[in-house]
Design a protein around this motif. Structure first.
Motif, PDB file in Angstrom:
ATOM      1  N   SER A  29      40.027  44.075  52.018  1.00  0.00           N
ATOM      2  CA  SER A  29      38.547  44.692  51.946  1.00  0.00           C
ATOM      3  C   SER A  29      38.286  43.834  50.518  1.00  0.00           C
ATOM      4  O   SER A  29      36.862  43.436  50.010  1.00  0.00           O
ATOM      5  CB  SER A  29      38.243  46.491  52.327  1.00  0.00           C
ATOM      6  OG  SER A  29      37.364  45.781  51.938  1.00  0.00           O
ATOM      7  N   LEU A  30      39.124  44.596  49.660  1.00  0.00           N
ATOM      8  CA  LEU A  30      38.864  44.292  47.833  1.00  0.00           C
ATOM      9  C   LEU A  30      38.729  42.531  47.371  1.00  0.00           C
ATOM     10  O   LEU A  30      37.744  42.268  47.577  1.00  0.00           O
ATOM     11  CB  LEU A  30      40.210  44.789  47.192  1.00  0.00           C
ATOM     12  CG  LEU A  30      39.980  46.466  47.119  1.00  0.00           C
ATOM     13  CD1 LEU A  30      41.386  47.195  45.949  1.00  0.00           C
ATOM     14  CD2 LEU A  30      39.224  47.048  46.290  1.00  0.00           C
ATOM     15  N   ALA A  31      39.912  42.016  48.653  1.00  0.00           N
ATOM     16  CA  ALA A  31      39.598  40.086  48.563  1.00  0.00           C
ATOM     17  C   ALA A  31      38.415  39.882  48.914  1.00  0.00           C
ATOM     18  O   ALA A  31      38.553  38.721  48.286  1.00  0.00           O
ATOM     19  CB  ALA A  31      40.861  39.848  48.796  1.00  0.00           C
ATOM     20  N   GLY A  32      38.168  39.972  49.759  1.00  0.00           N
ATOM     21  CA  GLY A  32      36.798  39.700  50.336  1.00  0.00           C
ATOM     22  C   GLY A  32      35.448  39.628  49.538  1.00  0.00           C
ATOM     23  O   GLY A  32      34.662  39.134  49.761  1.00  0.00           O
ATOM     24  N   ASN A  33      35.866  41.080  48.625  1.00  0.00           N
ATOM     25  CA  ASN A  33      34.346  41.118  47.804  1.00  0.00           C
ATOM     26  C   ASN A  33      34.394  41.174  46.630  1.00  0.00           C
ATOM     27  O   ASN A  33      33.377  41.587  45.671  1.00  0.00           O
ATOM     28  CB  ASN A  33      34.144  42.656  48.520  1.00  0.00           C
ATOM     29  CG  ASN A  33      33.273  43.312  49.378  1.00  0.00           C
ATOM     30  OD1 ASN A  33      32.238  43.146  49.681  1.00  0.00           O
ATOM     31  ND2 ASN A  33      34.396  43.358  50.420  1.00  0.00           N
ATOM     32  N   VAL A  34      35.818  40.273  46.081  1.00  0.00           N
ATOM     33  CA  VAL A  34      35.103  40.123  44.722  1.00  0.00           C
ATOM     34  C   VAL A  34      34.583  38.221  44.450  1.00  0.00           C
ATOM     35  O   VAL A  34      34.403  37.701  45.319  1.00  0.00           O
ATOM     36  CB  VAL A  34      36.870  38.920  44.383  1.00  0.00           C
ATOM     37  CG1 VAL A  34      37.569  40.549  43.737  1.00  0.00           C
ATOM     38  CG2 VAL A  34      37.245  38.225  44.733  1.00  0.00           C
ATOM     39  N   ASP A  35      34.159  37.931  43.710  1.00  0.00           N
ATOM     40  CA  ASP A  35      33.251  36.959  43.230  1.00  0.00           C
ATOM     41  C   ASP A  35      34.741  35.808  44.179  1.00  0.00           C
ATOM     42  O   ASP A  35      35.480  35.474  43.553  1.00  0.00           O
ATOM     43  CB  ASP A  35      32.861  36.603  41.961  1.00  0.00           C
ATOM     44  CG  ASP A  35      31.290  37.235  41.165  1.00  0.00           C
ATOM     45  OD1 ASP A  35      30.986  37.984  42.232  1.00  0.00           O
ATOM     46  OD2 ASP A  35      31.924  37.793  40.835  1.00  0.00           O
ATOM     47  N   ASP A  36      33.828  34.001  44.367  1.00  0.00           N
ATOM     48  CA  ASP A  36      34.624  33.778  44.930  1.00  0.00           C
ATOM     49  C   ASP A  36      35.393  32.071  44.242  1.00  0.00           C
ATOM     50  O   ASP A  36      36.456  32.095  44.074  1.00  0.00           O
ATOM     51  CB  ASP A  36      33.775  32.403  45.067  1.00  0.00           C
ATOM     52  CG  ASP A  36      32.668  33.445  46.718  1.00  0.00           C
ATOM     53  OD1 ASP A  36      33.439  34.823  47.028  1.00  0.00           O
ATOM     54  OD2 ASP A  36      31.700  32.890  47.155  1.00  0.00           O
ATOM     55  N   HIS A  37      35.148  32.745  42.613  1.00  0.00           N
ATOM     56  CA  HIS A  37      35.963  32.261  42.350  1.00  0.00           C
ATOM     57  C   HIS A  37      37.627  32.708  41.772  1.00  0.00           C
ATOM     58  O   HIS A  37      38.741  31.641  40.381  1.00  0.00           O
ATOM     59  CB  HIS A  37      35.114  31.609  40.807  1.00  0.00           C
ATOM     60  CG  HIS A  37      35.213  32.563  39.725  1.00  0.00           C
ATOM     61  ND1 HIS A  37      33.680  33.394  39.753  1.00  0.00           N
ATOM     62  CD2 HIS A  37      35.099  32.738  38.984  1.00  0.00           C
ATOM     63  CE1 HIS A  37      33.924  34.259  38.959  1.00  0.00           C
ATOM     64  NE2 HIS A  37      34.872  34.531  38.780  1.00  0.00           N
ATOM     65  N   HIS A  38      37.754  33.483  42.035  1.00  0.00           N
ATOM     66  CA  HIS A  38      38.588  34.275  41.749  1.00  0.00           C
ATOM     67  C   HIS A  38      39.907  33.867  43.081  1.00  0.00           C
ATOM     68  O   HIS A  38      39.869  33.606  43.645  1.00  0.00           O
ATOM     69  CB  HIS A  38      38.760  36.152  41.574  1.00  0.00           C
ATOM     70  CG  HIS A  38      37.875  36.076  41.002  1.00  0.00           C
ATOM     71  ND1 HIS A  38      38.383  36.463  39.357  1.00  0.00           N
ATOM     72  CD2 HIS A  38      36.344  37.543  40.290  1.00  0.00           C
ATOM     73  CE1 HIS A  38      36.942  36.904  38.878  1.00  0.00           C
ATOM     74  NE2 HIS A  38      36.435  36.978  39.455  1.00  0.00           N
ATOM     75  N   ARG A  39      41.509  33.814  42.807  1.00  0.00           N
ATOM     76  CA  ARG A  39      42.392  33.479  43.836  1.00  0.00           C
ATOM     77  C   ARG A  39      43.138  34.801  43.899  1.00  0.00           C
ATOM     78  O   ARG A  39      43.162  35.851  42.291  1.00  0.00           O
ATOM     79  CB  ARG A  39      43.320  32.361  42.796  1.00  0.00           C
ATOM     80  CG  ARG A  39      43.528  30.913  43.518  1.00  0.00           C
ATOM     81  CD  ARG A  39      44.804  30.602  42.389  1.00  0.00           C
ATOM     82  NE  ARG A  39      46.469  30.457  43.222  1.00  0.00           N
ATOM     83  CZ  ARG A  39      47.218  30.324  42.321  1.00  0.00           C
ATOM     84  NH1 ARG A  39      47.017  30.601  40.967  1.00  0.00           N
ATOM     85  NH2 ARG A  39      48.256  30.378  43.192  1.00  0.00           N
ATOM     86  N   VAL A  40      43.016  35.346  45.019  1.00  0.00           N
ATOM     87  CA  VAL A  40      43.297  36.342  45.095  1.00  0.00           C
ATOM     88  C   VAL A  40      44.551  36.608  46.176  1.00  0.00           C
ATOM     89  O   VAL A  40      44.641  35.901  46.953  1.00  0.00           O
ATOM     90  CB  VAL A  40      42.521  37.566  45.617  1.00  0.00           C
ATOM     91  CG1 VAL A  40      43.098  38.615  45.933  1.00  0.00           C
ATOM     92  CG2 VAL A  40      41.035  37.762  45.198  1.00  0.00           C
ATOM     93  N   ALA A  41      45.866  37.302  46.117  1.00  0.00           N
ATOM     94  CA  ALA A  41      46.607  37.390  46.744  1.00  0.00           C
ATOM     95  C   ALA A  41      47.398  38.278  46.850  1.00  0.00           C
ATOM     96  O   ALA A  41      46.780  39.511  46.573  1.00  0.00           O
ATOM     97  CB  ALA A  41      48.168  36.851  46.222  1.00  0.00           C
ATOM     98  N   VAL A  42      47.132  39.412  48.527  1.00  0.00           N
ATOM     99  CA  VAL A  42      47.525  40.683  48.697  1.00  0.00           C
ATOM    100  C   VAL A  42      48.691  40.426  49.180  1.00  0.00           C
ATOM    101  O   VAL A  42      49.031  39.483  50.167  1.00  0.00           O
ATOM    102  CB  VAL A  42      46.709  40.746  50.050  1.00  0.00           C
ATOM    103  CG1 VAL A  42      46.978  41.661  50.711  1.00  0.00           C
ATOM    104  CG2 VAL A  42      44.814  40.952  49.327  1.00  0.00           C
ATOM    105  N   ALA A  43      49.553  41.263  49.015  1.00  0.00           N
ATOM    106  CA  ALA A  43      51.086  41.219  49.594  1.00  0.00           C
ATOM    107  C   ALA A  43      51.384  43.054  49.894  1.00  0.00           C
ATOM    108  O   ALA A  43      51.466  43.565  49.676  1.00  0.00           O
ATOM    109  CB  ALA A  43      52.094  41.353  48.095  1.00  0.00           C
TER     110      ALA A  43
END
Ligand code: B12
Ligand code: SF4
Length: 495
Positions: A29-43
């Motif tokens: 849910s956090l990953a879906g809500n950051v601004d689009d240009h960030h690169r997010v990895a969920v582990a």
């Protein structure tokens, strides 16, 4: 910015990773809500709980994060501390953020750790704003729900009001950010979906009220169905609806079941947590509908079968059956009967070891579980930060263990006026193992390949500490229990 989000590897007795490895819904849910240009990895580190250090080394090396975020429950605090130290040692300049129930309710515990920010309460918007402030190099002071280190002191902004989910402020989760594989619930790929947040009850053991107050907010069905489809398209065959209390609004829950059926999403298996009163009062129509929608396991918050204990747990109201608004006694048996009649399995949530419990009162609950529930989910009252129950236990001087890594719900950390913590845990441990074995045939019928392949490992987990002699009754069970406690202690060293 590169953002690495981690959930902790710690598991507890009723969720052995051989059978259950569930994703953490907060991180996607956090990953879906950051601004689009960030690169997010969920582990989700439960997926590599035996190689936590190597996994983090690899992730930090490959992904090169500028921000590392951790989601932490109280019993995972010690592991979080080790992971924070590891991340800091590998990348000294990385910004470390913690969030979730423990940092929100016990922020002081994190102020002494190598942490830069604590996100309190719901995190989507706070985290998005934090990343913006980091990019801008300022503006932290206007972010509600954030605590930050400035020099040697911590500054806490005011709490963030709870989100109204109805206005689509929170965007859908981003499951594509996950970088580890292997989620499972008894061999079927599992995912988590939220349809609502909050609860208006105030059970004394539950952290929810301190976390977000007494309220209930709902996502639209359109969004929920899209979310279920997304999980299914990524391979999920079982969906865990993680709502705090989906049965608070029974009419809405019924409509949701209809919507799932109409959208032909009822071939998936669903797992949900429910109140006994709602199922008992509406079971005649609700239970068959749930079955048609694909519900298979229902976690029932029975809490206790004795009125005195229910009063202590402040759980009497939610376990009361009501017919046309009239009180019609305890709801538990009625709820179980409706679920069984409609071929659903009952995961029985019970809490034993409350302040006035005796051996007889605990055994009455264990006997009930043995007779009526399909999978026992029996816990001991655990003094989580800021719950009303914690205060009560503290005032009565009944807390015997302050090692938070043991606050996993199945380790007894409080005593009663009549029994030691050790005795309480022994009574539960001794009874519960055999109840779990009884569910094996049902699991086999649903997923034979998985059960055949993993039965030895599942049994070995359930009976760890036992020997052939103890199972045959040739050795005192307490010796086996002693060995189990040593094994359990060793298991807690994840990093
Ligand atoms: C669903 C659920 C489960 C599920 C699924 C867990 C999973 N993998 O997702 C199951 C049944 C497996 C489970 C098990 C347990 N659970 Co549980 N669970 C919940 C429940 C009902 C909802 C959690 C959820 O997914 N919410 C939806 C997400 C989106 O919200 P969220 O987690 O709060 O995250 C938000 C914020 O906290 C924050 N946030 C969270 N992490 C992070 C990280 C960062 C970096 C940031 C910035 C923000 C942030 O932002 C998120 C979005 O707004 C809660 C609450 C409740 N009412 O009972 C309990 C709860 C979290 N569980 C709890 C506990 C204790 C457990 C168990 C130890 C024992 C038990 N009671 O069953 C086990 C341990 C599990 C294990 N690892 O072995 C406690 C935690 C108490 C505490 N102080 O630590 C809670 C609060 C229940 C309670 N007793 O009050 N649980
Ligand atoms: S009904 Fe469930 S979610 Fe609501 S306060 Fe009680 S335990 Fe917490």
């Amino acid at each position: 910015m590169n953002v690495l989000l981690l959930s902790m590897p710690d598991y507890f007795e009723h969720m052995p990773p051989v059978a259950v490895r569930m994703p953490n819904g907060a991180l996607t849910s956090l990953a879906g809500n950051v601004d689009d240009h960030h690169r997010v990895a969920v582990a989700d580190l439960i997926l590599s709980y035996r190689q936590v250090r190597e996994t983090i080394n690899g992730l930090i090396h490959d992904f090169d994060p500028e921000i590392v975020g951790l989601s932490v429950m109280t019993f995972q605090r010690q592991t979080a501390q080790h992971i924070i130290d590891l991340a800091r040692a590998l990348r000294p300049g990385v910004k470390i953020v913690v969030g979730g129930y423990d940092p929100s309710l016990a922020p002081d515990a994190y102020e002494g750790m190598a942490v830069d920010y604590i996100v309190r309460g719901e995190g989507e918007i706070t985290f998005r704003e934090l990343l913006r402030a980091l990019e801008r190099g300022g503006g932290w002071e206007n972010i509600c729900g954030l605590s930050r280190r400035e020099g040697n002191r911590w500054l806490h902004s005011p709490a963030r009001p709870v989100h109204r989910l109805e206005d689509d402020e929170i965007r859908p989760p981003n499951r594509g950010a996950r970088v580890l594989q292997g989620y499972t619930l008894l061999g079927r790929q599992v995912d988590v979906v939220e349809t609502s947040r909050g609860c208006t009850y105030d059970c004394s053991f539950c952290s929810i009220i301190e976390m977000r107050g007494r309220n209930f907010h709902t996502y639209s069905f359109e969004r929920v169905l899209r979310d279920i489809r997304d999980a299914r398209d990524r391979g999920a065959r079982t969906i865990f609806l993680v709502d705090d209390n989906i049965t608070l609004n029974v009419r809405r829950f019924e409509q949701l079941c209809h919507a799932i059926i109409e959208a032909r999403l009822n071939k998936l298996d669903y797992f949900v947590q429910a109140m006994t009163s709602s199922i008992a009062s509406h079971g005649e129509t609700l239970a068959p509908l749930m079955r048609r929608a694909g519900f298979r396991y229902v976690f029932l918050g029975i809490e206790n079968i004795l009125e005195g204990d229910l009063q202590f747990l402040r759980a009497a109201a939610k376990n009361r059956a009501r017919d046309n608004g009239k009180n019609n006694g305890n709801a538990t048996l009625k709820a179980i009967e409706y679920l069984h009649r409609n071929k659903m399995y009952v995961v029985g949530g019970l809490i034993v070891g409350n302040p006035d419990d005796t051996q007889q009162s605990i055994e009455a609950n264990l006997a009930f579980a043995r007779r009526y529930v399909d999978w026992p989910y029996i816990q001991h009252p655990t003094p989580y930060p800021r719950t009303p129950m914690t205060e009560h236990f503290r005032e009565r001087g009944l807390i015997t263990n302050e090692r938070h890594e043991e606050y996993d719900g199945t380790t007894a950390v409080v005593r009663t006026e009549h029994l030691t913590a050790e005795e309480i845990e022994y009574l539960r441990w001794k009874a519960e193992r055999w109840m779990k074995v009884r569910h094996m045939p049902a699991a086999f019928c649903h997923d034979p390949c998985f059960v055949v392949r993993h039965a030895p490992e599942m049994l070995a987990h359930t009976f760890r500490g036992c020997t052939l002699r103890s199972v045959l009754g040739l050795e005192d069970d307490r010796k086996a229990f002693g060995r189990y406690k040593i094994i359990r202690r060793r298991e807690r060293a994840y990093v």
